[in-house]
Scaffold this active site. Structure first.
Site, PDB file in Angstrom:
ATOM      1  N   ASN A  42     -10.170   7.751   2.316  1.00  0.00           N
ATOM      2  CA  ASN A  42      -9.382   7.750   3.552  1.00  0.00           C
ATOM      3  C   ASN A  42      -8.549   9.021   3.686  1.00  0.00           C
ATOM      4  O   ASN A  42      -8.171   9.401   4.795  1.00  0.00           O
ATOM      5  CB  ASN A  42      -8.442   6.537   3.583  1.00  0.00           C
ATOM      6  CG  ASN A  42      -9.149   5.284   4.053  1.00  0.00           C
ATOM      7  OD1 ASN A  42     -10.204   5.353   4.689  1.00  0.00           O
ATOM      8  ND2 ASN A  42      -8.582   4.138   3.747  1.00  0.00           N
ATOM      9  N   ARG A 283       4.010   1.436  13.957  1.00  0.00           N
ATOM     10  CA  ARG A 283       2.604   1.150  14.255  1.00  0.00           C
ATOM     11  C   ARG A 283       2.356  -0.331  14.508  1.00  0.00           C
ATOM     12  O   ARG A 283       1.571  -0.694  15.380  1.00  0.00           O
ATOM     13  CB  ARG A 283       1.743   1.595  13.081  1.00  0.00           C
ATOM     14  CG  ARG A 283       1.747   3.084  12.925  1.00  0.00           C
ATOM     15  CD  ARG A 283       1.082   3.494  11.645  1.00  0.00           C
ATOM     16  NE  ARG A 283       0.962   4.939  11.609  1.00  0.00           N
ATOM     17  CZ  ARG A 283       0.390   5.610  10.635  1.00  0.00           C
ATOM     18  NH1 ARG A 283      -0.119   4.967   9.607  1.00  0.00           N
ATOM     19  NH2 ARG A 283       0.312   6.912  10.678  1.00  0.00           N
ATOM     20  N   HIS A 393      -4.363   0.641   7.179  1.00  0.00           N
ATOM     21  CA  HIS A 393      -3.802   0.853   5.836  1.00  0.00           C
ATOM     22  C   HIS A 393      -3.405  -0.490   5.253  1.00  0.00           C
ATOM     23  O   HIS A 393      -2.849  -1.335   5.952  1.00  0.00           O
ATOM     24  CB  HIS A 393      -2.565   1.757   5.936  1.00  0.00           C
ATOM     25  CG  HIS A 393      -2.006   2.187   4.611  1.00  0.00           C
ATOM     26  ND1 HIS A 393      -2.315   3.395   4.028  1.00  0.00           N
ATOM     27  CD2 HIS A 393      -1.177   1.559   3.752  1.00  0.00           C
ATOM     28  CE1 HIS A 393      -1.678   3.503   2.872  1.00  0.00           C
ATOM     29  NE2 HIS A 393      -0.982   2.386   2.677  1.00  0.00           N
TER      30      HIS A 393
HETATM   31  P1  ADP Z   1      -6.068   7.345  -1.860  1.00  0.00           P
HETATM   32  O1  ADP Z   1      -5.561   7.813  -0.550  1.00  0.00           O
HETATM   33  O2  ADP Z   1      -5.223   6.326  -2.491  1.00  0.00           O
HETATM   34  O3  ADP Z   1      -6.471   8.458  -2.761  1.00  0.00           O
HETATM   35  P2  ADP Z   1      -8.703   7.131  -0.721  1.00  0.00           P
HETATM   36  O4  ADP Z   1      -9.159   6.098   0.229  1.00  0.00           O
HETATM   37  O5  ADP Z   1      -8.440   8.497  -0.190  1.00  0.00           O
HETATM   38  O6  ADP Z   1      -7.432   6.562  -1.494  1.00  0.00           O
HETATM   39  O7  ADP Z   1      -9.780   7.301  -1.901  1.00  0.00           O
HETATM   40  C1  ADP Z   1     -10.284   6.242  -2.637  1.00  0.00           C
HETATM   41  C2  ADP Z   1     -11.648   6.634  -3.186  1.00  0.00           C
HETATM   42  O8  ADP Z   1     -12.054   5.718  -4.202  1.00  0.00           O
HETATM   43  C3  ADP Z   1     -12.746   6.602  -2.121  1.00  0.00           C
HETATM   44  O9  ADP Z   1     -13.427   7.833  -2.109  1.00  0.00           O
HETATM   45  C4  ADP Z   1     -13.648   5.451  -2.573  1.00  0.00           C
HETATM   46  O10 ADP Z   1     -15.008   5.627  -2.229  1.00  0.00           O
HETATM   47  C5  ADP Z   1     -13.450   5.455  -4.080  1.00  0.00           C
HETATM   48  N1  ADP Z   1     -13.775   4.174  -4.746  1.00  0.00           N
HETATM   49  C6  ADP Z   1     -13.451   2.923  -4.309  1.00  0.00           C
HETATM   50  N2  ADP Z   1     -13.897   1.982  -5.165  1.00  0.00           N
HETATM   51  C7  ADP Z   1     -14.520   2.644  -6.193  1.00  0.00           C
HETATM   52  C8  ADP Z   1     -15.210   2.228  -7.394  1.00  0.00           C
HETATM   53  N3  ADP Z   1     -15.340   0.940  -7.705  1.00  0.00           N
HETATM   54  N4  ADP Z   1     -15.718   3.186  -8.208  1.00  0.00           N
HETATM   55  C9  ADP Z   1     -15.595   4.503  -7.886  1.00  0.00           C
HETATM   56  N5  ADP Z   1     -14.985   4.942  -6.764  1.00  0.00           N
HETATM   57  C10 ADP Z   1     -14.441   4.044  -5.920  1.00  0.00           C
END
Ligand code: ADP
Length: 454
Positions: A42, A283, A393
């Site tokens: 995100n 929001r 969110h």
């Molecule tokens: P934040 O803003 O907290 O960093 P994001 O949404 O930007 O969170 O990033 C979270 C990332 O984690 C995403 O790229 C998502 O695809 C990845 N992700 C979610 N679940 C898993 C999982 N089980 N194994 C590996 N990666 C994951």
């Protein structure tokens, strides 16, 4: 298959990348697992804005701000149920973290642009180059590559491995479906983001957040880290607080950045051509108000006085074209034409705008007491954009302490386990303010990456 590292980071969004870079900088051997085929989460699709009190941009504009005021706004925005000690960590670290982003990571921010998102009492959001999260993600990834962080794409973490009351590794699956064990000598950092894209999980915690909502979130945000940590006894909090973003594409749910002309002064009207909410409100408040209007939609209206501040239709030209193609935005020389195009009540629209312009001239919005800078809507061409709320969110998640260490439901640290970013709970209370996610994500990502190697 089995591989051994010092640190295993799960998730390659803003938090995971910051954590990986910090841990590797101290000499640790780090692997980052990302289940999707590209990094960013995100954070990538965000506007790349982060709130920072005390920047040179604020000083140049003569804006007075402080760590305390930032804390106060954030607490108020979350109905004061936020964990204040965590909010304080973010507020205090925002400026040094920004300096790190600029000086070490080479992130570029717009030199003379600050945004004031809803719920903030002053403009304090720095905006990344191109007003997009790609700037943060690309630069963090490049820095990680330089340091030698190993990135394993299409590798989904499925289970945390415990040994002797300590987290010692991660069981994962690669694209070919093979199981790989990643041993972590020092610790595991969960940075898997929120659960906005997981409808079942949303409904479990808030039955209202069902299919009637689309989402702004990328498909990877399915709450995996929360589920894995909960299995080990990690405590969760505030799971029921799920935020909608008020001004999204009504057909796809994708967040609209053109619609952030709202922060420069655009007004919200309903199908009847009337204002119905303070455009600078939280929001949740605006989203709820929009859902109470005809067709559960609203219209943003602005002209050149506002457009010229942030040039949102130019900065986000690609998005503008998408909205145009979908007939969700319309540009015209007169307000009458705007009204006609979307069959908004013309007389009411004209009267609403005329009244609003009078408020601007008198310096006070008598109807909704709008915060921020008021700007008139008199100079064409004008814009009208159709918007609706979408899931954005998830405030709830894993409970952590100030060192990003994961706690169990007795408040005890689970050794070897850290969490950072949207996967954690309690920082934003009932409602996260705009620009606070990126600050949270980078500040706590770095802390997790520093603490794991101690
Ligand atoms: P934040 O803003 O907290 O960093 P994001 O949404 O930007 O969170 O990033 C979270 C990332 O984690 C995403 O790229 C998502 O695809 C990845 N992700 C979610 N679940 C898993 C999982 N089980 N194994 C590996 N990666 C994951």
């Amino acid at each position: 298959l089995e591989q051994t590292y010092d640190v295993v980071v799960i998730g390659g969004g803003g938090a995971g990348l910051s954590a990986a870079v910090e841990a590797q900088s101290s000499g640790a051997k780090v692997v980052l697992l990302e289940k999707m085929s590209s990094l960013g989460g995100n954070t990538l699709v965000s506007g790349g804005g982060l709130n920072v009190p005390g920047t040179k941009q604020q000083k140049a504009l003569g804006i007075e701000d402080s760590v305390e005021l930032f804390i106060e706004d954030t607490m108020n925005g979350g109905d004061n149920i936020n964990k204040k000690e965590l909010v304080t960590v973010i507020a205090k670290n925002a400026l040094p973290t920004t300096e790190w982003l600029v000086n070490e990571i080479n992130v570029e921010f717009m030199p003379d642009r600050l945004q004031q998102f809803g719920g903030h009492s002053v403009p304090r959001a720095l905006i990344s180059k191109n007003n997009h999260g790609t700037e943060l993600i690309r630069k963090l990834k490049a820095y990680g590559d330089k340091l030698g962080v190993e990135f394993k794409m299409e590798t989904r973490a499925e289970e945390l491995i415990m040994d002797n009351n300590r987290v010692v590794g991660v069981k994962a699956k690669n694209a070919a479906g093979q199981e790989i064990i990643f041993n972590a000598n020092k610790g595991v950092i969960i940075a898997t983001g929120g659960f906005g894209a997981n409808k079942e999980m949303r409904v479990k915690y808030d039955p209202d957040k069902d299919d009637k909502y689309k989402t702004t979130d990328v498909s990877g945000t399915t709450g995996d880290g929360i589920i894995m940590a909960e299995k080990l006894g990690a405590d969760l909090m505030h799971m029921e607080y799920i935020q909608t973003y008020p001004t999204c594409n009504p057909k796809t749910g994708i967040i609209s950045y053109v619609a952030n002309s709202r922060f420069d002064g655009a007004v919200l009207l309903n199908q009847e051509g009337k204002r119905f909410v303070e455009e600078m409100d939280r929001r949740d408040v605006i989203s709820k108000a929009i859902l109470e209007q005809t067709n559960n939609e609203a219209y943003l209206i602005w002209g050149q006085e506002i457009e010229e501040v942030g040039n949102m239709t130019k900065v986000h030209e690609d998005e503008y074209k998408v909205f145009e193609k979908m007939d969700l935005i319309y540009k015209a020389d007169t307000l009458e034409e705007l009204a006609k195009h979307f069959e908004v009540d013309k007389d009411n629209l004209l009267a609403s705008i005329e009244k609003y312009n009078r408020f601007v001239e008198n310096g006070k919005d008598e109807d909704f007491n709008r915060r921020g800078k008021l700007r008139t809507i008199e100079k064409g061409p004008f814009y009208i954009q159709k918007v609706a709320p979408a899931i954005h969110h998830t405030m709830g998640g894993i409970v952590i302490n100030e060192d990003a260490k994961v706690l169990d439901n007795k408040g005890k640290v689970i050794e070897g386990l850290f969490a950072a970013g949207e996967v954690t709970g309690g920082i934003h209370g009932t409602n996260r303010l705009g620009g606070n996610a990126v600050t949270d994500v980078i500040v706590f990502g770095r802390i997790a990456g520093q603490k794991v190697v101690e």
